[in-house]
Scaffold this active site. Structure first.
Site, PDB file in Angstrom:
ATOM      1  N   HIS A 130       0.810  -1.226   0.000  1.00  0.00           N
ATOM      2  CA  HIS A 130       0.000   0.000   0.000  1.00  0.00           C
ATOM      3  C   HIS A 130       0.844   1.277   0.000  1.00  0.00           C
ATOM      4  O   HIS A 130       0.307   2.372  -0.160  1.00  0.00           O
ATOM      5  CB  HIS A 130      -0.946   0.009   1.210  1.00  0.00           C
ATOM      6  CG  HIS A 130      -0.275   0.367   2.490  1.00  0.00           C
ATOM      7  ND1 HIS A 130       0.556  -0.514   3.157  1.00  0.00           N
ATOM      8  CD2 HIS A 130      -0.294   1.511   3.208  1.00  0.00           C
ATOM      9  CE1 HIS A 130       1.022   0.075   4.246  1.00  0.00           C
ATOM     10  NE2 HIS A 130       0.530   1.304   4.295  1.00  0.00           N
ATOM     11  N   HIS A 141       1.756   6.937  -0.471  1.00  0.00           N
ATOM     12  CA  HIS A 141       0.828   6.119   0.313  1.00  0.00           C
ATOM     13  C   HIS A 141      -0.482   5.992  -0.465  1.00  0.00           C
ATOM     14  O   HIS A 141      -1.230   6.954  -0.593  1.00  0.00           O
ATOM     15  CB  HIS A 141       0.581   6.783   1.675  1.00  0.00           C
ATOM     16  CG  HIS A 141      -0.077   5.900   2.664  1.00  0.00           C
ATOM     17  ND1 HIS A 141      -1.420   5.591   2.610  1.00  0.00           N
ATOM     18  CD2 HIS A 141       0.422   5.255   3.735  1.00  0.00           C
ATOM     19  CE1 HIS A 141      -1.714   4.798   3.626  1.00  0.00           C
ATOM     20  NE2 HIS A 141      -0.615   4.567   4.316  1.00  0.00           N
TER      21      HIS A 141
END
Length: 161
Positions: free
Chosen positions: A68, A83
């Site tokens: 992620h 992110h």
């Protein structure tokens, strides 16, 4: 000569968009860790693509095992965290494919990660993707380009030492 370089922006460092989408202010991120710039100054993108690319030439400093997020340290020493989405760590790697590894040298535009944006949204997650300069204090000024639709690689941040 140095003064002239600064006046004309030759010493400025440009960081590209890691993903195609809409460039927005980091203040628009619905997570105070990002919007309050706790990790550093930056920008956010609302992705329209599934591929996350290196925003600058450098070395992959971190790839989270869940896929992620990733970090790249540019050849100029800029520590860049990407992110993908908010709270997406909770997906535990589902809908993410890792293409880069820690220590890997990358060029701007090299593929780091893939994220199935539509599936992540379908699971109820916000896919806004913050890109943070973790060593923001090393720079006198960090400016975001104007909010607009961008292609991956388009300059979105300008840093001045």
């Amino acid at each position: 000569m140095k003064l002239f370089q600064n006046l004309f922006g030759k010493d400025d460092l440009k960081i590209g968009a890691p993903v195609a989408g809409k460039l927005v202010s980091i203040k628009d991120v619905n997570d105070p860790t990002f919007s309050d710039e706790i990790l550093g100054k930056g920008v956010a993108l609302i992705p329209t693509d599934n591929r996350i690319y290196a925003p600058a030439d450098g070395v992959v400093s971190t790839v989270f095992p869940t896929g992620h997020a990733a970090a790249v340290t540019s050849k100029d020493g800029v520590e860049i965290l990407i992110h993908v989405g908010l709270d997406t760590v909770k997906l535990n790697g589902k809908h993410f494919t890792i293409h880069a590894k820690e220590g890997q040298e990358v060029k701007k535009g090299d593929l780091l990660l893939e994220a199935d944006i539509e599936q992540i949204k379908a699971e109820g997650y916000d896919v806004i993707t913050p890109m943070v300069i973790c060593n923001s204090d090393d720079f006198a000024e960090i400016k975001m380009e104007e909010s607009r639709d961008v292609a991956s690689g388009d300059d979105v941040l300008i840093l001045h030492k």
